[in-house]
Design an enzyme around this catalytic site. Structure first.
Site, mmCIF file in Angstrom:
data_model
loop_
_atom_site.group_PDB
_atom_site.id
_atom_site.type_symbol
_atom_site.label_atom_id
_atom_site.label_comp_id
_atom_site.label_asym_id
_atom_site.label_seq_id
_atom_site.Cartn_x
_atom_site.Cartn_y
_atom_site.Cartn_z
ATOM 1 N N HIS A 143 43.943 55.025 40.317
ATOM 2 C CA HIS A 143 44.672 56.169 41.178
ATOM 3 C C HIS A 143 44.471 56.134 42.380
ATOM 4 O O HIS A 143 43.497 56.298 43.083
ATOM 5 C CB HIS A 143 44.111 57.606 40.308
ATOM 6 N N GLY A 158 40.973 59.494 46.614
ATOM 7 C CA GLY A 158 40.755 60.606 46.875
ATOM 8 C C GLY A 158 41.141 61.643 45.798
ATOM 9 O O GLY A 158 41.792 61.349 44.988
ATOM 10 N N ALA A 160 42.832 65.044 43.990
ATOM 11 C CA ALA A 160 44.325 65.415 44.206
ATOM 12 C C ALA A 160 44.324 66.509 44.807
ATOM 13 O O ALA A 160 43.573 67.435 45.423
ATOM 14 C CB ALA A 160 44.511 66.161 42.596
ATOM 15 N N GLY A 163 45.681 64.767 50.386
ATOM 16 C CA GLY A 163 46.539 64.114 51.470
ATOM 17 C C GLY A 163 46.817 62.743 51.131
ATOM 18 O O GLY A 163 47.377 62.003 52.619
ATOM 19 N N LYS A 164 46.850 62.033 50.127
ATOM 20 C CA LYS A 164 46.791 60.625 50.208
ATOM 21 C C LYS A 164 48.346 60.399 50.540
ATOM 22 O O LYS A 164 48.628 59.275 51.094
ATOM 23 C CB LYS A 164 46.508 59.891 48.770
ATOM 24 N N ASP A 182 50.368 56.118 43.284
ATOM 25 C CA ASP A 182 49.801 56.956 42.165
ATOM 26 C C ASP A 182 49.257 55.922 41.197
ATOM 27 O O ASP A 182 47.893 56.226 40.939
ATOM 28 C CB ASP A 182 50.998 57.532 41.274
ATOM 29 N N GLU A 207 55.680 60.064 46.055
ATOM 30 C CA GLU A 207 55.707 61.346 45.595
ATOM 31 C C GLU A 207 55.006 62.255 46.752
ATOM 32 O O GLU A 207 53.545 61.858 46.855
ATOM 33 C CB GLU A 207 55.258 61.555 44.121
ATOM 34 N N ARG A 251 25.722 58.021 61.560
ATOM 35 C CA ARG A 251 26.563 58.157 62.774
ATOM 36 C C ARG A 251 26.984 57.077 63.392
ATOM 37 O O ARG A 251 27.973 56.693 64.144
ATOM 38 C CB ARG A 251 25.946 59.082 63.825
#
Length: 315
Positions: A143, A158, A160, A163-164, A182, A207, A251
Site C-alpha cells: 500500500h 504511511g 491512511a 498525505g501520500k 494505492d 486518488e 539528529r
C-alpha cells in the site's frame, strides 16, 4: 504469493515471438501447469533433453533427434518411455523438425503437450528461461504510491490520510513521474532487484482526497507516467500523535531503517508530517542524499569526522 502458469498461457504469450505451433491437439494445454514453488527446485524449468536431471520443459533439437534416430528400435522406445515417465510440463521440437511419430504417440498417451518452433534450440532455451523467470517470479502488493524521483524508484508509504497522494501530486508538478497509486505490484526479478509496476485497473490514476480519481496522463502528459521502476528507497510518512510521540530521532543521521520486501531489505527513511513542512522538498532532499550515499558520499559521516578532528587537543 505463489504464481501458477499453464502451458496454454505460455503458448498464447509466446506463439508470436517464438512462432510456436501445436501439431497434435490431443492434449489440453490448460490442464498442465507449473507453480512458482517448483521454480526453485529440481527439475530445472527448461533445458535440452536430459534424463539424469530432467527439465520441466524439454527442448528437443537436431542433436537430440539425431541421437534418438541412431538408437535401435528397443532402445529408442525405452528412451522415449523414460522421457515420458518423468512427466515433463511439455516437449518443444526446435528447428521446425517433424516430430517422430513414436514420440508424438508416446506424448499423446502420457498426456504431455508437444509443441514445435522454427527457432533454434539455443534460442528457445534462452528465451524460455527469461520468460518463465519473469512469469513465475515472487510478487507482493504494497500500500502506497510508487514514483520515480530523480531516476530513483521511491515508494511513499504511511497511514491512511497522512498525505501520500498530496505529496505525489506535488512531486508530479515538479516533473517527477508516477508509476502506481494505492496498490503497486513488486516482483523480484533477480536476487538483488525488485521491480515495481502498476496493476492494469489502476493505470494512470491517482486518488486525492476531496478531488477523487485523477487521470495523471491526461492532466500532465505522457511524460508524467512511468511503466515500471526498480524499488530503491521507501519514504514513510509518520503523523506524530500530540503529546504521545516520543520517538528518538538521530539528529545527525535522521530516522533511517530498512523494510523487508520479498527477500530484500530496502532502505527506508521516516519523515514526520508536521504543519508547515514542505514534504515535496524534503522528499527530494532525501532522494538526493540517498543517491549521494550510493556514490559513497555520506554527509553525516563527514561531519562527524570533521567534528572529531576539531575536538582533538592541539599537539
Amino acid at each position: 504469493m505463489s504464481r501458477i502458469l499453464s502451458v496454454g498461457e505460455m503458448f498464447e504469450a509466446l506463439r508470436g515471438r517464438l512462432a510456436l505451433e501445436w501439431p497434435a491437439h490431443s492434449t489440453e494445454l490448460a490442464a498442465r501447469h507449473i507453480s512458482s514453488k517448483q521454480a526453485g527446485a529440481r527439475p530445472a524449468l527448461v533445458g535440452y533433453l536430459n534424463l539424469i536431471h530432467p527439465n520441466q520443459i524439454q527442448v528437443i533439437g537436431r542433436e537430440e533427434v539425431a541421437h534418438i534416430d541412431a538408437l535401435e528400435a528397443r532402445q529408442r522406445w525405452a528412451k522415449i518411455a523414460e522421457v515420458m515417465s518423468h512427466q515433463p510440463l511439455c516437449l518443444i521440437i526446435a528447428d521446425n523438425l517433424d516430430p517422430p511419430n513414436d514420440l508424438m504417440q508416446a506424448a499423446a498417451e502420457a498426456g504431455i503437450p508437444l509443441l514445435r518452433s522454427p527457432r533454434s534450440s539455443y534460442e528457445l532455451v534462452s528465451y524460455l528461461h527469461y520468460y518463465l523467470s519473469q512469469a513465475l517470479a515472487r510478487r507482493m502488493t504494497l500500500h502506497g504510491v510508487f514514483m520515480e524521483v530523480f531516476t530513483i524508484g521511491v515508494l511513499i508509504t504511511g497511514e491512511a490520510g497522512c498525505g501520500k497522494s498530496e505529496l505525489a501530486l506535488e512531486l508530479l508538478t515538479r516533473n517527477h513521474r508516477l508509476i502506481a497509486d494505492d496498490a503497486p505490484e513488486f516482483t523480484q526479478i533477480s536476487p538483488e532487484i525488485i521491480d515495481g509496476s502498476c496493476p492494469p485497473a489502476l493505470q494512470d490514476c491517482l486518488e486525492v482526497r476531496g478531488l477523487g480519481v485523477l487521470n495523471v496522463r491526461q492532466m500532465f502528459g505522457d511524460a508524467a507516467i512511468k511503466a515500471n521502476k526498480f524499488l530503491r528507497l521507501i519514504v514513510h510518512l509518520h503523523v506524530p500523535e500530540a503529546g504521545r510521540d516520543r520517538r528518538a530521532i538521530d539528529r545527525l543521521r535522521g530516522d533511517m531503517s530498512t523494510r523487508h520486501v520479498i527477500d530484500l531489505d530496502i532502505p527506508q527513511i521516516t519523515i514526520p508530517v508536521l504543519a508547515g513542512r514542505n514534504l515535496a522538498v524534503i522528499t527530494e532532499a532525501a532522494v538526493r542524499d540517498f543517491m549521494l550515499k550510493m556514490k559513497g558520499i555520506d554527509a553525516a559521516a563527514e561531519f562527524a569526522q570533521r567534528h572529531a578532528l576539531m575536538m582533538r587537543p592541539q599537539s
